[in-house]
Design a protein around this motif. Sequence first.
Motif, PDB file in Angstrom:
ATOM      1  N   LYS A 135       1.350  -0.790  -0.179  1.00 37.14           N
ATOM      2  CA  LYS A 135      -0.210  -0.069   0.153  1.00 37.14           C
ATOM      3  C   LYS A 135       1.033   1.270   0.207  1.00 37.14           C
ATOM      4  O   LYS A 135       0.928   2.302  -0.885  1.00 37.14           O
ATOM      5  N   ARG A 136       1.748   1.351   0.608  1.00 33.86           N
ATOM      6  CA  ARG A 136       2.641   2.171   0.975  1.00 33.86           C
ATOM      7  C   ARG A 136       3.337   2.474  -0.103  1.00 33.86           C
ATOM      8  O   ARG A 136       3.456   3.730  -1.492  1.00 33.86           O
ATOM      9  N   MET A 137       4.182   1.585  -1.453  1.00 31.26           N
ATOM     10  CA  MET A 137       4.673   1.313  -2.622  1.00 31.26           C
ATOM     11  C   MET A 137       4.053   1.865  -3.471  1.00 31.26           C
ATOM     12  O   MET A 137       4.186   3.183  -4.396  1.00 31.26           O
ATOM     13  N   LEU A 138       2.793   1.815  -3.967  1.00 32.90           N
ATOM     14  CA  LEU A 138       1.332   2.362  -4.520  1.00 32.90           C
ATOM     15  C   LEU A 138       0.877   3.603  -4.241  1.00 32.90           C
ATOM     16  O   LEU A 138       0.986   4.522  -5.338  1.00 32.90           O
ATOM     17  N   ILE A 139       1.387   4.000  -3.475  1.00 29.98           N
ATOM     18  CA  ILE A 139       0.331   5.678  -2.872  1.00 29.98           C
ATOM     19  C   ILE A 139       1.483   6.569  -3.190  1.00 29.98           C
ATOM     20  O   ILE A 139       1.452   7.187  -3.235  1.00 29.98           O
ATOM     21  N   GLY A 140       2.717   5.635  -2.095  1.00 28.77           N
ATOM     22  CA  GLY A 140       4.264   6.696  -2.063  1.00 28.77           C
ATOM     23  C   GLY A 140       3.510   7.602  -0.875  1.00 28.77           C
ATOM     24  O   GLY A 140       2.597   7.202  -0.083  1.00 28.77           O
ATOM     25  N   SER A 141       5.011   8.738  -0.644  1.00 29.94           N
ATOM     26  CA  SER A 141       4.861   9.132   1.272  1.00 29.94           C
ATOM     27  C   SER A 141       5.001  10.414   0.747  1.00 29.94           C
ATOM     28  O   SER A 141       6.685  10.243   0.053  1.00 29.94           O
ATOM     29  N   VAL A 142       4.456  11.289   1.019  1.00 27.57           N
ATOM     30  CA  VAL A 142       5.396  13.038   0.547  1.00 27.57           C
ATOM     31  C   VAL A 142       6.568  13.426   1.868  1.00 27.57           C
ATOM     32  O   VAL A 142       7.787  13.319   1.875  1.00 27.57           O
ATOM     33  N   ALA A 143       6.410  12.218   2.840  1.00 24.52           N
ATOM     34  CA  ALA A 143       7.334  12.322   4.063  1.00 24.52           C
ATOM     35  C   ALA A 143       8.885  11.660   3.487  1.00 24.52           C
ATOM     36  O   ALA A 143       9.588  12.509   3.565  1.00 24.52           O
ATOM     37  N   ASP A 144       8.536  10.696   2.539  1.00 26.44           N
ATOM     38  CA  ASP A 144       9.721  10.082   1.410  1.00 26.44           C
ATOM     39  C   ASP A 144      10.256  10.901   0.701  1.00 26.44           C
ATOM     40  O   ASP A 144      11.188  10.537   1.028  1.00 26.44           O
ATOM     41  N   ALA A 145       9.173  11.406   0.109  1.00 22.16           N
ATOM     42  CA  ALA A 145      10.207  12.093  -0.900  1.00 22.16           C
ATOM     43  C   ALA A 145      10.407  13.393  -0.519  1.00 22.16           C
ATOM     44  O   ALA A 145      11.843  13.244  -0.808  1.00 22.16           O
ATOM     45  N   ALA A 146      10.537  13.731   1.002  1.00 23.31           N
ATOM     46  CA  ALA A 146      10.924  14.627   1.996  1.00 23.31           C
ATOM     47  C   ALA A 146      11.652  15.427   2.485  1.00 23.31           C
ATOM     48  O   ALA A 146      13.015  15.542   2.143  1.00 23.31           O
ATOM     49  N   MET A 147      11.954  13.739   3.404  1.00 21.93           N
ATOM     50  CA  MET A 147      13.668  13.605   3.611  1.00 21.93           C
ATOM     51  C   MET A 147      14.184  13.263   2.652  1.00 21.93           C
ATOM     52  O   MET A 147      15.718  13.894   2.428  1.00 21.93           O
ATOM     53  N   ARG A 148      14.421  12.438   1.613  1.00 23.17           N
ATOM     54  CA  ARG A 148      14.967  12.399   0.534  1.00 23.17           C
ATOM     55  C   ARG A 148      15.575  13.069  -0.481  1.00 23.17           C
ATOM     56  O   ARG A 148      17.016  13.483  -1.138  1.00 23.17           O
ATOM     57  N   GLU A 149      14.582  14.388  -0.642  1.00 24.39           N
ATOM     58  CA  GLU A 149      15.244  15.629  -1.407  1.00 24.39           C
ATOM     59  C   GLU A 149      15.519  16.996  -0.557  1.00 24.39           C
ATOM     60  O   GLU A 149      16.705  17.943  -1.306  1.00 24.39           O
ATOM     61  N   LEU A 150      14.415  17.158   0.564  1.00 23.32           N
ATOM     62  CA  LEU A 150      14.839  19.177   1.114  1.00 23.32           C
ATOM     63  C   LEU A 150      16.004  19.191   2.285  1.00 23.32           C
ATOM     64  O   LEU A 150      16.254  18.011   2.657  1.00 23.32           O
ATOM     65  N   ASP A 151      16.711  20.490   2.253  1.00 20.65           N
ATOM     66  CA  ASP A 151      17.354  20.381   3.070  1.00 20.65           C
ATOM     67  C   ASP A 151      17.344  20.866   4.222  1.00 20.65           C
ATOM     68  O   ASP A 151      18.323  21.454   4.607  1.00 20.65           O
ATOM     69  N   CYS A 152      16.017  20.838   4.092  1.00 18.90           N
ATOM     70  CA  CYS A 152      15.611  22.130   6.178  1.00 18.90           C
ATOM     71  C   CYS A 152      15.939  20.553   6.706  1.00 18.90           C
ATOM     72  O   CYS A 152      15.002  19.453   6.753  1.00 18.90           O
ATOM     73  N   ASP A 153      15.968  20.781   7.757  1.00 21.88           N
ATOM     74  CA  ASP A 153      15.619  20.082   8.803  1.00 21.88           C
ATOM     75  C   ASP A 153      14.023  19.425   9.204  1.00 21.88           C
ATOM     76  O   ASP A 153      13.259  20.317   8.405  1.00 21.88           O
TER      77      ASP A 153
END
Length: 292
Positions: free
Chosen positions: A259-277
């Motif tokens: 379910k997580r793999m299909l829907i994805g996660s904004v939190a996962d994407a943010a942790m991978r990409e964004l450079d703020c805390d």
Amino acid sequence: MKALMLATDLSNRSDRAMRRAARLVRQFDCPWFILHVVDEDQPQLRIELEVEQVRRYLNEQLDFFTELAGRTPEIWVEVGDPAKHIADCTRWADIDLLVVGSHRKSPLRDIFVGTTLERLVRTSHVPILLVNRVAEDDYLAPLLAVDCSPASAQAVRAANELGLLPASGARALHAFDPLGGAVLLAAGAGAGAIAKDFATERHRATAALDQFLRKEGLDAMIGQRLIEEGLPMTALRRVLEQEPVDLLVMGTRGLTGVKRMLIGSVADAAMRELDCDILTVPPIRWPDSDKA
């Protein structure tokens, strides 16, 4: 904040997390723990040697840690699966904030097995502060990602209870996707019709956010509302380029597996990409919820 734990792998990436943790301890005058988990998936002799070396190194640095934070930390060196054991240690120590450093980015590996951090975010019962930047000051410009879900309401409350939101209120970002405009554009509608539809969708999004904040009792914690067009990550990128943000606060949905793999996660994407805390806050879990 009653207590926090710093989970460190002793890498250069963890140094920023250590200094942020120490700054928070000094700010809130709370007990703190420094945890290192030795991966159990290696020969026993190597495990014993690493445990001894790490424990010696951390104890040698104890005076330095104490000087930074104004309080002496409790040192824990454990053996186990890192993600699972860190989550377990937060329960044993009864802490309410886990501080971690940015993880080494390896996109191909992340796709298939996930990072230790992402596994930890999925299983943690406490908020996790991912530190990306040098801790030059207390958090002064947090941004709350609000999608009108129970998860985002929980994130706002948790950040406020931890003392991480300014007394004057934080900025709340709500993204909306004006699908009607895309349909009109495809149908060949004029610019006037598209602009009118866009304004209508923005008004609806603003009204929905206001209603959500009132219903959840969050009005007093919000100083400014930012309504942005686009998907969540698109809106986040745009705001972070235009606004000073030192802390992004996000809720997680607690999804796992397919379910997580299909829907994805904004939190996962943010942790991978964004450079703020980034502060990720888990959904409320009832005592037997992990058995489901």
